[in-house]
Motif scaffolding. Structure first.
Motif, PDB file in Angstrom:
ATOM      1  N   ASP A  55       0.826  -1.196   0.000  1.00 38.29           N
ATOM      2  CA  ASP A  55       0.000   0.000   0.000  1.00 38.29           C
ATOM      3  C   ASP A  55       0.862   1.248   0.000  1.00 38.29           C
ATOM      4  OD1 ASP A  55      -2.605  -0.870  -0.083  1.00 38.29           O
ATOM      5  OD2 ASP A  55      -2.732  -1.174   2.075  1.00 38.29           O
ATOM      6  N   MET A  56       0.246   2.340  -0.408  1.00 36.45           N
ATOM      7  CA  MET A  56       0.906   3.632  -0.316  1.00 36.45           C
ATOM      8  C   MET A  56       1.003   4.056   1.148  1.00 36.45           C
ATOM      9  SD  MET A  56      -0.522   7.281  -1.705  1.00 36.45           S
ATOM     10  CE  MET A  56      -1.810   7.256  -0.455  1.00 36.45           C
ATOM     11  N   PRO A  57       2.188   4.455   1.611  1.00 35.70           N
ATOM     12  CA  PRO A  57       2.278   5.021   2.967  1.00 35.70           C
ATOM     13  C   PRO A  57       1.365   6.234   3.102  1.00 35.70           C
ATOM     14  CG  PRO A  57       4.462   4.543   2.094  1.00 35.70           C
ATOM     15  CD  PRO A  57       3.502   4.368   0.952  1.00 35.70           C
ATOM     16  N   ARG A  58       0.733   6.392   4.229  1.00 39.62           N
ATOM     17  CA  ARG A  58      -0.284   7.440   4.395  1.00 39.62           C
ATOM     18  C   ARG A  58       0.296   8.848   4.271  1.00 39.62           C
ATOM     19  NH1 ARG A  58      -3.089   4.016   9.075  1.00 39.62           N
ATOM     20  NH2 ARG A  58      -4.581   2.876   7.778  1.00 39.62           N
ATOM     21  N   GLU A  59       1.591   8.980   4.531  1.00 41.75           N
ATOM     22  CA  GLU A  59       2.188  10.315   4.440  1.00 41.75           C
ATOM     23  C   GLU A  59       2.528  10.712   3.005  1.00 41.75           C
ATOM     24  OE1 GLU A  59       5.560   7.364   5.278  1.00 41.75           O
ATOM     25  OE2 GLU A  59       3.473   7.684   5.916  1.00 41.75           O
ATOM     26  N   ASP A 117       2.277  11.304  -6.672  1.00 37.53           N
ATOM     27  CA  ASP A 117       3.717  11.038  -6.670  1.00 37.53           C
ATOM     28  C   ASP A 117       4.007   9.555  -6.470  1.00 37.53           C
ATOM     29  OD1 ASP A 117       4.155  13.724  -7.007  1.00 37.53           O
ATOM     30  OD2 ASP A 117       4.549  14.118  -4.877  1.00 37.53           O
ATOM     31  N   PHE A 118       3.295   8.934  -5.520  1.00 35.89           N
ATOM     32  CA  PHE A 118       3.583   7.540  -5.192  1.00 35.89           C
ATOM     33  C   PHE A 118       3.304   6.620  -6.376  1.00 35.89           C
ATOM     34  CE2 PHE A 118       2.251   3.349  -3.675  1.00 35.89           C
ATOM     35  CZ  PHE A 118       3.339   2.991  -2.892  1.00 35.89           C
ATOM     36  N   TYR A 119       2.146   6.779  -7.007  1.00 40.50           N
ATOM     37  CA  TYR A 119       1.767   5.848  -8.061  1.00 40.50           C
ATOM     38  C   TYR A 119       2.415   6.146  -9.404  1.00 40.50           C
ATOM     39  CZ  TYR A 119      -1.601   3.934  -4.786  1.00 40.50           C
ATOM     40  OH  TYR A 119      -2.175   3.342  -3.693  1.00 40.50           O
ATOM     41  N   SER A 120       2.957   7.339  -9.569  1.00 39.49           N
ATOM     42  CA  SER A 120       3.633   7.654 -10.829  1.00 39.49           C
ATOM     43  C   SER A 120       5.118   7.302 -10.783  1.00 39.49           C
ATOM     44  CB  SER A 120       3.464   9.129 -11.182  1.00 39.49           C
ATOM     45  OG  SER A 120       4.057   9.951 -10.200  1.00 39.49           O
ATOM     46  N   GLU A 121       5.644   7.113  -9.583  1.00 35.72           N
ATOM     47  CA  GLU A 121       7.066   6.803  -9.449  1.00 35.72           C
ATOM     48  C   GLU A 121       7.302   5.321  -9.766  1.00 35.72           C
ATOM     49  OE1 GLU A 121      10.444   6.590  -5.888  1.00 35.72           O
ATOM     50  OE2 GLU A 121       8.484   7.512  -5.540  1.00 35.72           O
ATOM     51  N   HIS A 122       8.335   5.023 -10.557  1.00 39.67           N
ATOM     52  CA  HIS A 122       8.690   3.623 -10.810  1.00 39.67           C
ATOM     53  C   HIS A 122       9.319   3.036  -9.564  1.00 39.67           C
ATOM     54  CE1 HIS A 122       9.888  -0.011 -12.852  1.00 39.67           C
ATOM     55  NE2 HIS A 122      11.113   0.157 -12.388  1.00 39.67           N
ATOM     56  N   ARG A 123       8.774   1.939  -9.092  1.00 37.61           N
ATOM     57  CA  ARG A 123       9.245   1.323  -7.857  1.00 37.61           C
ATOM     58  C   ARG A 123       9.634  -0.117  -8.168  1.00 37.61           C
ATOM     59  NH1 ARG A 123       7.715   4.572  -3.690  1.00 37.61           N
ATOM     60  NH2 ARG A 123       7.850   2.927  -2.139  1.00 37.61           N
ATOM     61  N   ALA A 124      10.924  -0.408  -8.144  1.00 36.17           N
ATOM     62  CA  ALA A 124      11.425  -1.753  -8.459  1.00 36.17           C
ATOM     63  C   ALA A 124      11.383  -2.600  -7.191  1.00 36.17           C
ATOM     64  CB  ALA A 124      12.844  -1.671  -9.017  1.00 36.17           C
ATOM     65  N   VAL A 174      10.409  -2.611   6.987  1.00 37.43           N
ATOM     66  CA  VAL A 174      10.475  -1.188   6.640  1.00 37.43           C
ATOM     67  C   VAL A 174       9.178  -0.469   6.934  1.00 37.43           C
ATOM     68  CG1 VAL A 174      12.246  -1.485   4.885  1.00 37.43           C
ATOM     69  CG2 VAL A 174       9.849  -1.700   4.231  1.00 37.43           C
ATOM     70  N   ALA A 175       8.196  -1.189   7.474  1.00 36.39           N
ATOM     71  CA  ALA A 175       6.903  -0.567   7.797  1.00 36.39           C
ATOM     72  C   ALA A 175       6.328  -1.277   9.010  1.00 36.39           C
ATOM     73  CB  ALA A 175       5.945  -0.665   6.604  1.00 36.39           C
ATOM     74  N   GLU A 176       5.419  -0.583   9.711  1.00 37.06           N
ATOM     75  CA  GLU A 176       4.720  -1.161  10.836  1.00 37.06           C
ATOM     76  C   GLU A 176       3.343  -1.622  10.396  1.00 37.06           C
ATOM     77  OE1 GLU A 176       4.608   1.675  13.959  1.00 37.06           O
ATOM     78  OE2 GLU A 176       6.789   1.687  14.254  1.00 37.06           O
ATOM     79  N   ASP A 177       2.767  -2.559  11.163  1.00 33.27           N
ATOM     80  CA  ASP A 177       1.391  -2.962  10.889  1.00 33.27           C
ATOM     81  C   ASP A 177       0.481  -1.743  10.976  1.00 33.27           C
ATOM     82  OD1 ASP A 177       1.863  -5.592  10.430  1.00 33.27           O
ATOM     83  OD2 ASP A 177       1.386  -6.255  12.469  1.00 33.27           O
TER      84      ASP A 177
END
Length: 277
Positions: free
Chosen positions: A25-29, A34-41, A272-275
């Motif tokens: 998921d996208m981090p809430r912050e 920006d999040f969905y347009s960025e290429h994330r490998a 790298v993330a919390e529940d």
């Protein structure tokens, strides 16, 4: 997490096919644009189910979605029916599951989703039949996977296979007998990618094999009968493998829910993330 189910026609299975996929998921912050347009490998875990299962098993019966969220890793879960993730070219119109995963599903995922196709970012795991499948994909294609986890599964030393075994009742012996027939006989089977004991022997000295994890419940007598001799053999080979035995567990989902967490840690995927509540 985003949980997807994709249906697509398969060239290698000669039929429509479904698989499930977990994406972080996208981090809430973050800003959505920006999040969905960025290429994330993203790193990818290819996760295989066991006998009688399908692509929904891991999501329905474990907390793998939560574990993947903490790691921010994509998880791909194909449906392998009861194929042992093998090619069955004479079944129906042909049902080549091994080729489907390697030459169809992996290119689809790597090119259509924001995931990495680099070896160091791809890992494979599975339980029981899926554990044998994960091991088969990993040791025969070491250029594709950095590490593999065989949960409640082990290579088998076919030098110990007796003719009596092949006529025993039960789905396991029956499946091996049919797999040998499908390969064109025992000699052809032993020379094929199915014989992971042989493949490991041949590749161990080259240092090209992925890192391997073998995890099993201590009460899982059937698997442990194969895993103990392989563990001794791996030690003699100097194989880069880790063995985790949890006493008090059998061939069961309570064990696999724990084992997949161990596998994600073994792959070197950090939290790298919390529940999220």
């Amino acid at each position: 997490m985003a949980l997807l189910t994709m249906n697509t026609e398969s060239k290698y299975l000669r039929a429509n096919q479904a698989f499930s996929m977990i994406l972080p998921d996208m981090p809430r912050e973050c800003d959505p644009t920006d999040f969905y347009s960025e290429h994330r490998a993203l790193p990818v875990v290819w996760l295989l189910h066991g006998t009688f299962g399908d692509h929904t098993d891991w999501v329905r019966r474990t907390n793998v979605e939560r574990y993947a969220a903490k790691k921010r890793v994509a998880v791909v879960m194909p449906s392998g029916m009861n194929t042992s993730y093998s090619n069955w070219s004479r079944a129906m119109l042909g049902y080549d599951m091994y080729d489907h995963v390697l030459h169809e599903l992996m290119p689809l995922v790597h090119n259509w989703f924001p995931v990495s196709d680099r070896r160091e970012d791809n890992f494979i795991a599975g339980l029981s039949m899926g554990g044998r499948g994960a091991l088969k994909f990993a040791v025969n294609n070491p250029e594709r996977f950095a590490a593999a986890a065989a949960l409640s599964a082990s290579p088998r030393d076919f030098a110990t296979l007796t003719p009596e075994y092949l006529v025993e009742s039960g789905p396991v012996a029956e499946r091996f007998a049919r797999a040998i027939e499908n390969a064109g006989g025992l000699d052809a089977y032993l020379a094929s990618e199915e014989n992971t004991w042989r493949v490991i022997d041949e590749r161990a000295a080259s240092g090209t094999l992925p890192r391997l994890l073998f995890a099993c419940g201590g009460d899982d007598a059937y698997v442990m009968d194969d895993l103990r001799p392989f563990q001794d053999h791996a030690r003699q080979l100097g194989l880069d493998a880790e063995f985790q035995i949890r006493d008090g567990f059998d061939h069961e989902w309570d064990f696999w829910d724990l084992a997949i967490q161990d596998a994600l840690d073994f792959f070197g995927l950090p939290d790298v993330a919390e529940d999220r509540v």
